[in-house]
Design an enzyme around this catalytic site. Structure first.
Site, PDB file in Angstrom:
ATOM      1  N   GLU A  81     -34.230 -32.874 -40.701  1.00 45.12           N
ATOM      2  CA  GLU A  81     -33.070 -33.243 -41.522  1.00 45.12           C
ATOM      3  C   GLU A  81     -33.407 -33.007 -42.990  1.00 45.12           C
ATOM      4  OE1 GLU A  81     -29.784 -34.149 -41.227  1.00 45.12           O
ATOM      5  OE2 GLU A  81     -29.936 -34.241 -43.405  1.00 45.12           O
ATOM      6  N   ASP A 108     -35.726 -28.479 -45.438  1.00 39.44           N
ATOM      7  CA  ASP A 108     -34.662 -27.510 -45.234  1.00 39.44           C
ATOM      8  C   ASP A 108     -35.130 -26.542 -44.152  1.00 39.44           C
ATOM      9  OD1 ASP A 108     -32.943 -25.266 -45.367  1.00 39.44           O
ATOM     10  OD2 ASP A 108     -32.386 -25.831 -47.409  1.00 39.44           O
ATOM     11  N   ASP A 130     -23.232 -28.096 -40.369  1.00 39.83           N
ATOM     12  CA  ASP A 130     -22.305 -27.971 -41.504  1.00 39.83           C
ATOM     13  C   ASP A 130     -21.639 -26.593 -41.465  1.00 39.83           C
ATOM     14  OD1 ASP A 130     -23.063 -30.480 -42.325  1.00 39.83           O
ATOM     15  OD2 ASP A 130     -24.567 -29.769 -43.757  1.00 39.83           O
ATOM     16  N   ASP A 166     -17.116 -29.065 -32.997  1.00 39.99           N
ATOM     17  CA  ASP A 166     -15.662 -29.122 -32.767  1.00 39.99           C
ATOM     18  C   ASP A 166     -14.962 -28.190 -33.743  1.00 39.99           C
ATOM     19  OD1 ASP A 166     -16.135 -30.602 -35.130  1.00 39.99           O
ATOM     20  OD2 ASP A 166     -14.187 -31.581 -34.909  1.00 39.99           O
ATOM     21  N   THR A 205     -23.616 -36.715 -29.476  1.00 37.40           N
ATOM     22  CA  THR A 205     -24.146 -36.951 -30.815  1.00 37.40           C
ATOM     23  C   THR A 205     -23.167 -37.896 -31.528  1.00 37.40           C
ATOM     24  OG1 THR A 205     -22.990 -35.305 -32.157  1.00 37.40           O
ATOM     25  CG2 THR A 205     -24.791 -34.501 -30.779  1.00 37.40           C
ATOM     26  N   TYR A 207     -21.501 -37.324 -34.296  1.00 35.30           N
ATOM     27  CA  TYR A 207     -20.297 -36.573 -34.670  1.00 35.30           C
ATOM     28  C   TYR A 207     -19.457 -36.230 -33.448  1.00 35.30           C
ATOM     29  CZ  TYR A 207     -21.203 -35.967 -39.645  1.00 35.30           C
ATOM     30  OH  TYR A 207     -21.375 -36.191 -40.983  1.00 35.30           O
TER      31      TYR A 207
HETATM   32  N1  SAM Z   1     -26.401 -33.493 -35.631  1.00 35.20           N
HETATM   33  C1  SAM Z   1     -25.772 -34.724 -36.076  1.00 35.20           C
HETATM   34  C2  SAM Z   1     -24.584 -35.053 -35.208  1.00 35.20           C
HETATM   35  O1  SAM Z   1     -24.136 -34.177 -34.452  1.00 35.20           O
HETATM   36  O2  SAM Z   1     -24.133 -36.206 -35.254  1.00 35.20           O
HETATM   37  C3  SAM Z   1     -25.393 -34.634 -37.573  1.00 35.20           C
HETATM   38  C4  SAM Z   1     -24.370 -33.585 -37.942  1.00 35.20           C
HETATM   39  S1  SAM Z   1     -24.100 -33.455 -39.694  1.00 35.20           S
HETATM   40  C5  SAM Z   1     -22.512 -32.788 -39.799  1.00 35.20           C
HETATM   41  C6  SAM Z   1     -25.116 -32.052 -40.121  1.00 35.20           C
HETATM   42  C7  SAM Z   1     -26.490 -32.452 -40.644  1.00 35.20           C
HETATM   43  O3  SAM Z   1     -27.265 -31.265 -40.802  1.00 35.20           O
HETATM   44  C8  SAM Z   1     -26.464 -33.129 -41.994  1.00 35.20           C
HETATM   45  O4  SAM Z   1     -27.162 -34.367 -41.916  1.00 35.20           O
HETATM   46  C9  SAM Z   1     -27.159 -32.141 -42.930  1.00 35.20           C
HETATM   47  O5  SAM Z   1     -27.878 -32.761 -43.978  1.00 35.20           O
HETATM   48  C10 SAM Z   1     -28.062 -31.397 -41.965  1.00 35.20           C
HETATM   49  N2  SAM Z   1     -28.427 -30.025 -42.403  1.00 35.20           N
HETATM   50  C11 SAM Z   1     -27.578 -29.059 -42.808  1.00 35.20           C
HETATM   51  N3  SAM Z   1     -28.241 -27.936 -43.153  1.00 35.20           N
HETATM   52  C12 SAM Z   1     -29.560 -28.212 -42.954  1.00 35.20           C
HETATM   53  C13 SAM Z   1     -30.751 -27.456 -43.135  1.00 35.20           C
HETATM   54  N4  SAM Z   1     -30.715 -26.208 -43.616  1.00 35.20           N
HETATM   55  N5  SAM Z   1     -31.929 -28.030 -42.822  1.00 35.20           N
HETATM   56  C14 SAM Z   1     -31.978 -29.313 -42.355  1.00 35.20           C
HETATM   57  N6  SAM Z   1     -30.876 -30.079 -42.180  1.00 35.20           N
HETATM   58  C15 SAM Z   1     -29.679 -29.543 -42.464  1.00 35.20           C
END
Ligand code: SAM
Length: 229
Positions: A81, A108, A130, A166, A205, A207
């Protein structure tokens, strides 16, 4: 609408800036500091067993991966994360659960191939990644061909990526990336929760629960590099 967007942004900023979260993460026994030093050594030095390693990239508060870890004690799980304040929630939960087969990294995922050696990982989960809707940000999308190239470097030859969302546009984009990136589509559904085969053993999950309760169908694919050599 503008007001809502403003509120959402402020909430996201609050989440990203919980005071002291970086320090808690740095001190936590449940995260790996300097993860690139563990490259090639995750089984031997971190988990101290020879079980397969499955990772989730962008795990958020970690609900999915912790449920998976409890269900599958013979798999080692690594949650990745980018944001400390979100990761903090996972650490707080793990402080109570004390699951022996899960560890977290704050990083990252762009640098993922500096952290895992070739063939060190058996499976990668991408859940509700995202969307990065602007074209110029396409390379940041976790199912993009750029990221698939990074996953290619760390997965075993028969390794798979499982992606759920989704977001129809993101899913369409992800499907179109598979072939040009040299991967093979093994399975796909446009309504996971009503797909008897693909929904077997599905763990929701955070989300996924939120968006399916709103009536959104969940899309999922499984891809591998089976046909690509
Ligand atoms: N996977 C979880 C769920 O389905 O409930 C969380 C989904 S949330 C929309 C997307 C997560 O991905 C965020 O917490 C964001 O900070 C993380 N994220 C996005 N790009 C990332 C990257 N390049 N490296 C690590 N984490 C990342």
């Amino acid at each position: 609408m503008v007001l809502l967007a403003g509120r959402k942004k402020r909430r996201q900023m609050r989440l990203r800036n919980i005071a002291g979260s970086r320090e808690v993460i740095a001190d936590s026994a449940f995260t790996v500091k300097d993860p690139e030093k563990k490259k090639g050594l995750w089984k031997k030095e971190v988990f101290k067993n020879d079980n397969p390693i499955h990772i989730e990239i962008g795990m958020g508060k970690g609900r999915f991966l912790m449920d998976m870890a409890a269900l599958h004690p013979d798999i080692n799980y690594v949650g990745i994360e980018k944001y400390s304040s979100v990761l903090l929630r996972a650490i707080q939960k793990q402080e109570q659960l004390l699951l022996p087969n899960i560890i977290f990294i704050r990083m990252d995922a762009e640098a993922i191939s500096e952290v895992f050696a070739p063939s060190e990982v058996e499976k990668i989960y991408l859940n509700f990644s995202d969307p990065w809707p602007k074209d110029r940000h396409a390379k940041r999308r976790l199912p993009s061909r750029e990221f698939l190239g990074r996953y290619d470097k760390i997965l075993v030859p028969e390794g798979v990526v499982e992606f759920k969302t989704d977001n129809r546009d993101l899913f369409q984009f992800a499907l179109e990336e598979v072939e040009p990136a040299g991967w093979t589509l093994d399975a796909v559904t446009y309504d996971l929760h009503n797909d008897e085969t693909m929904n077997q053993g599905n763990v929701m999950t955070e989300y996924e629960e939120k968006f399916s309760q709103m009536g959104n169908p969940i899309y999922k694919y499984i891809i591998s590099r089976k046909g690509s050599n």
